[in-house]
Design a protein around this motif. Structure first.
Motif, PDB file in Angstrom:
ATOM      1  N   VAL A 143       0.835  -1.208   0.000  1.00 45.27           N
ATOM      2  CA  VAL A 143       0.000   0.000   0.000  1.00 45.27           C
ATOM      3  C   VAL A 143       0.870   1.259   0.000  1.00 45.27           C
ATOM      4  N   VAL A 144       1.866   1.300   0.878  1.00 42.41           N
ATOM      5  CA  VAL A 144       2.757   2.472   0.926  1.00 42.41           C
ATOM      6  C   VAL A 144       3.489   2.628  -0.403  1.00 42.41           C
ATOM      7  N   GLY A 145       3.913   1.496  -0.967  1.00 39.50           N
ATOM      8  CA  GLY A 145       4.592   1.543  -2.260  1.00 39.50           C
ATOM      9  C   GLY A 145       3.715   2.146  -3.335  1.00 39.50           C
ATOM     10  N   MET A 146       2.463   1.692  -3.433  1.00 34.40           N
ATOM     11  CA  MET A 146       1.586   2.201  -4.480  1.00 34.40           C
ATOM     12  C   MET A 146       1.267   3.682  -4.271  1.00 34.40           C
ATOM     13  N   VAL A 147       1.037   4.096  -3.030  1.00 37.35           N
ATOM     14  CA  VAL A 147       0.721   5.502  -2.749  1.00 37.35           C
ATOM     15  C   VAL A 147       1.901   6.402  -3.107  1.00 37.35           C
ATOM     16  N   THR A 148       3.105   5.992  -2.735  1.00 36.11           N
ATOM     17  CA  THR A 148       4.278   6.813  -3.036  1.00 36.11           C
ATOM     18  C   THR A 148       4.622   6.771  -4.526  1.00 36.11           C
ATOM     19  N   PHE A 149       4.391   5.635  -5.190  1.00 35.35           N
ATOM     20  CA  PHE A 149       4.564   5.580  -6.643  1.00 35.35           C
ATOM     21  C   PHE A 149       3.583   6.529  -7.330  1.00 35.35           C
ATOM     22  N   TYR A 150       2.384   6.641  -6.784  1.00 36.81           N
ATOM     23  CA  TYR A 150       1.388   7.543  -7.364  1.00 36.81           C
ATOM     24  C   TYR A 150       1.882   8.989  -7.326  1.00 36.81           C
ATOM     25  N   ILE A 151       2.557   9.342  -6.236  1.00 39.11           N
ATOM     26  CA  ILE A 151       3.096  10.694  -6.094  1.00 39.11           C
ATOM     27  C   ILE A 151       4.225  10.921  -7.079  1.00 39.11           C
ATOM     28  N   ASN A 152       5.173   9.973  -7.099  1.00 37.97           N
ATOM     29  CA  ASN A 152       6.307  10.082  -8.017  1.00 37.97           C
ATOM     30  C   ASN A 152       7.029   8.749  -8.072  1.00 37.97           C
ATOM     31  N   TRP A 153       7.444   8.377  -9.290  1.00 39.88           N
ATOM     32  CA  TRP A 153       8.135   7.107  -9.494  1.00 39.88           C
ATOM     33  C   TRP A 153       9.397   6.989  -8.641  1.00 39.88           C
ATOM     34  N   GLY A 154      10.257   8.028  -8.656  1.00 39.91           N
ATOM     35  CA  GLY A 154      11.515   7.960  -7.928  1.00 39.91           C
ATOM     36  C   GLY A 154      11.306   7.856  -6.429  1.00 39.91           C
ATOM     37  N   PHE A 155      10.361   8.637  -5.917  1.00 30.75           N
ATOM     38  CA  PHE A 155      10.083   8.626  -4.477  1.00 30.75           C
ATOM     39  C   PHE A 155       9.546   7.263  -4.051  1.00 30.75           C
ATOM     40  N   GLY A 156       8.616   6.720  -4.843  1.00 31.73           N
ATOM     41  CA  GLY A 156       8.055   5.409  -4.512  1.00 31.73           C
ATOM     42  C   GLY A 156       9.092   4.314  -4.527  1.00 31.73           C
ATOM     43  N   MET A 157       9.999   4.374  -5.508  1.00 31.09           N
ATOM     44  CA  MET A 157      11.044   3.370  -5.628  1.00 31.09           C
ATOM     45  C   MET A 157      11.930   3.337  -4.384  1.00 31.09           C
ATOM     46  N   ILE A 158      12.324   4.516  -3.910  1.00 29.34           N
ATOM     47  CA  ILE A 158      13.256   4.591  -2.795  1.00 29.34           C
ATOM     48  C   ILE A 158      12.561   4.291  -1.468  1.00 29.34           C
ATOM     49  N   VAL A 159      11.412   4.921  -1.227  1.00 27.91           N
ATOM     50  CA  VAL A 159      10.694   4.686   0.029  1.00 27.91           C
ATOM     51  C   VAL A 159      10.293   3.217   0.144  1.00 27.91           C
ATOM     52  N   GLY A 160       9.781   2.636  -0.964  1.00 25.99           N
ATOM     53  CA  GLY A 160       9.389   1.239  -0.936  1.00 25.99           C
ATOM     54  C   GLY A 160      10.548   0.319  -0.614  1.00 25.99           C
ATOM     55  N   ALA A 161      11.717   0.589  -1.216  1.00 25.92           N
ATOM     56  CA  ALA A 161      12.895  -0.260  -0.986  1.00 25.92           C
ATOM     57  C   ALA A 161      13.356  -0.171   0.461  1.00 25.92           C
ATOM     58  N   PHE A 162      13.413   1.041   1.005  1.00 28.32           N
ATOM     59  CA  PHE A 162      13.869   1.190   2.381  1.00 28.32           C
ATOM     60  C   PHE A 162      12.873   0.613   3.379  1.00 28.32           C
ATOM     61  N   LEU A 163      11.572   0.775   3.089  1.00 27.05           N
ATOM     62  CA  LEU A 163      10.565   0.198   3.974  1.00 27.05           C
ATOM     63  C   LEU A 163      10.647  -1.325   3.959  1.00 27.05           C
ATOM     64  N   ALA A 164      10.856  -1.912   2.778  1.00 25.17           N
ATOM     65  CA  ALA A 164      11.004  -3.367   2.681  1.00 25.17           C
ATOM     66  C   ALA A 164      12.229  -3.834   3.455  1.00 25.17           C
ATOM     67  N   ARG A 165      13.326  -3.099   3.354  1.00 25.44           N
ATOM     68  CA  ARG A 165      14.544  -3.460   4.098  1.00 25.44           C
ATOM     69  C   ARG A 165      14.289  -3.447   5.596  1.00 25.44           C
ATOM     70  N   GLU A 166      13.644  -2.371   6.064  1.00 24.18           N
ATOM     71  CA  GLU A 166      13.450  -2.230   7.508  1.00 24.18           C
ATOM     72  C   GLU A 166      12.465  -3.261   8.044  1.00 24.18           C
ATOM     73  N   MET A 167      11.376  -3.494   7.310  1.00 24.80           N
ATOM     74  CA  MET A 167      10.421  -4.512   7.763  1.00 24.80           C
ATOM     75  C   MET A 167      11.012  -5.906   7.645  1.00 24.80           C
ATOM     76  N   GLY A 168      11.808  -6.138   6.600  1.00 25.85           N
ATOM     77  CA  GLY A 168      12.477  -7.421   6.467  1.00 25.85           C
ATOM     78  C   GLY A 168      13.400  -7.703   7.637  1.00 25.85           C
ATOM     79  N   ARG A 169      13.986  -6.663   8.173  1.00 27.52           N
ATOM     80  CA  ARG A 169      14.872  -6.812   9.324  1.00 27.52           C
ATOM     81  C   ARG A 169      14.104  -7.011  10.621  1.00 27.52           C
ATOM     82  N   ARG A 170      12.942  -6.342  10.728  1.00 22.77           N
ATOM     83  CA  ARG A 170      12.223  -6.316  12.004  1.00 22.77           C
ATOM     84  C   ARG A 170      11.193  -7.425  12.182  1.00 22.77           C
ATOM     85  N   VAL A 171      10.420  -7.693  11.115  1.00 27.70           N
ATOM     86  CA  VAL A 171       9.264  -8.584  11.255  1.00 27.70           C
ATOM     87  C   VAL A 171       9.721 -10.037  11.093  1.00 27.70           C
ATOM     88  N   LYS A 172       9.640 -10.778  12.142  1.00 27.53           N
ATOM     89  CA  LYS A 172      10.089 -12.167  12.127  1.00 27.53           C
ATOM     90  C   LYS A 172       9.209 -12.987  11.187  1.00 27.53           C
TER      91      LYS A 172
END
Length: 438
Positions: free
Chosen positions: A102-131
């Motif tokens: 959802v966050v990825g699609m919303v940020t992609f809607y705003i701008n491709w570059g912003f969505g790409m970066i925010v989505g990647a960092f969010l995936a990294r952080e959740m991948g690290r945190r969520v068992k």
């Protein structure tokens, strides 16, 4: 859902080469099709490749700068805290994958570059945190939001611009009839809910789960003892140089928007991202560190964008795109034309993964045909726009920046992306079937 996912994963595992090899394979396929199907000489194909090779130099630089400036923003304390808080919300892997989508699609809607970066960092952080969260699934969820066509969708924005190359055929088509029509907004919302549903239902087997093992995002500003440093070196750790430099783009953007209105384009987006990065980064030293890390994420863009430009040059020189578009036009009716346009755009997009470049080749053919058949022009424009977005989901070209940040290869995520391609493609075609009945 599980059966479809497993089939797509096995297909990609056995059949999909890495992104660079895929670009090489597509180059050879287009060359052979041009010679055998279109009857072009090898000299024509070589010239087409060479003439096209440099066509994306500027675009590759723009994409690299969007990635770098997006990286600059993502690596600021305020954005790191925002990602940190979002990553603390989900308690289960399914909730995490759904929120990333959802966050990825919303940020992609705003701008491709912003969505790409925010989505990647969010995936990294959740991948690290969520068992138990499968990291490739998290990254695929982030990338799949790229299906959305938002505020910077190039094709409908171009057709809404006076003096566009098709104005003499169909006139100026306002974005209220295309991008912001009731049916397109409705389709966008359906895809948002569908994306969330799909990625909350995919559950890899326990033995397949790969947890992200990287470092967490940095929330704090690095404390550096500047005592004893020369004054020139001390300046690297003060915010003032960033603010002074930011005044230049701020002044330009204010004048530009006052005179021309809110006319976003890639160059202005890069400038806006740079300005935000300058204001949010604590000092030039921190900014330089973020840029150094971001440059590594651009390596796929630098070589592969020119390769795809060469492919596009061969497609154009050989007439392959024209032949395919003409064939689809021949089999279409007034009611089926938007669906035919969607499929045609999706197929050609695999070889020319650039919406603007593809529209320049196919757009005149499709719009002339739509006018002749009496098909709906705004629906034709958006069908082409969605078709371009559709096969982006399984074309590694656009995933390269996100994969660079995530530290994965295309093969790691493409099984999930192929699954999403099938689902979203069927949904979009169903929407155009319903529109044809109204």
């Amino acid at each position: 859902m599980q059966t479809l996912t497993r089939y797509c994963l096995k297909f990609v595992e056995h059949c999909l080469p890495n992104a660079l090899l895929l670009a090489i394979a597509l180059s050879l396929i287009v060359f052979l099709l041009g010679v055998t199907v279109e009857g072009q000489s090898a000299i024509t194909m070589f010239n087409g490749w060479g003439n096209g090779f440099s066509n994306l130099y500027q675009f590759a630089m723009q994409m690299s700068l969007i990635l770098l400036t997006g990286f600059l923003i993502a690596k600021t304390p305020i954005v790191s805290r925002m990602i940190d808080r979002l990553a603390a919300i989900p308690k289960t892997p399914s909730q995490a994958a759904g929120l990333i989508a959802v966050v990825g699609m919303v940020t992609f809607y705003i701008n491709w570059g912003f969505g790409m970066i925010v989505g990647a960092f969010l995936a990294r952080e959740m991948g690290r945190r969520v068992k138990g969260l499968h990291y490739p699934l998290a990254v695929a969820a982030a990338y799949s939001g790229d299906i959305i066509r938002g505020t910077t969708a190039s094709i409908p924005l171009l057709m809404a611009t006076e003096g566009n190359f098709m104005e003499d055929v169909v006139g100026v088509v306002p974005i209220t009839a295309t991008l912001y029509s009731w049916w397109n907004v409705g389709l966008s919302l359906v895809l948002l809910f569908l994306l969330y549903y799909v990625f909350t239902r995919v559950k890899p087997e326990t033995e397949e789960i790969q947890q992200f093992k990287g470092e967490p995002l940095e929330n704090a500003v690095e404390k550096v003892d500047t005592a004893g440093m020369p004054w020139a070196e001390k300046l690297e750790y003060y915010r003032l140089p960033n603010i002074l430099l930011a005044l230049l783009p701020i002044g330009y953007l204010a004048i530009n928007f006052h005179q021309l209105g809110f006319n976003l384009n890639l160059n202005l987006v890069i400038m806006i991202f740079l300005t935000i990065g300058l204001l949010l980064q604590p000092n030039p030293a921190s900014m330089g560190k973020a840029i150094k890390e971001g440059i590594l994420s651009c390596r796929g863009i630098i070589i592969q964008f020119p390769l795809y430009a060469g492919i596009a040059g061969m497609v154009k020189a050989s007439g392959l795109a024209d032949s395919l578009a003409a064939w689809f036009v021949d089999i279409a009716t007034v009611h089926t034309f938007p669906i035919v346009t969607f499929i045609s755009a999706g197929i050609v997009n695999i070889f020319i993964p650039s919406g603007g470049g593809q529209w320049a080749i196919q757009g005149p053919i499709m719009l002339e045909a739509a006018k002749t058949l009496g098909a709906d022009i705004p629906q034709t424009i958006m069908a082409f726009t969605w078709g371009d977005a559709w096969t982006n989901q399984m074309q590694p070209f656009w995933a390269l920046p996100l994969l660079g940040v995530a530290g994965l290869s295309a093969r790691d995520i493409m099984g999930y992306c192929v699954m999403w391609t099938l689902i979203c493609g069927a949904t979009i075609m169903a929407a155009f079937v319903l529109l044809s009945m109204i």
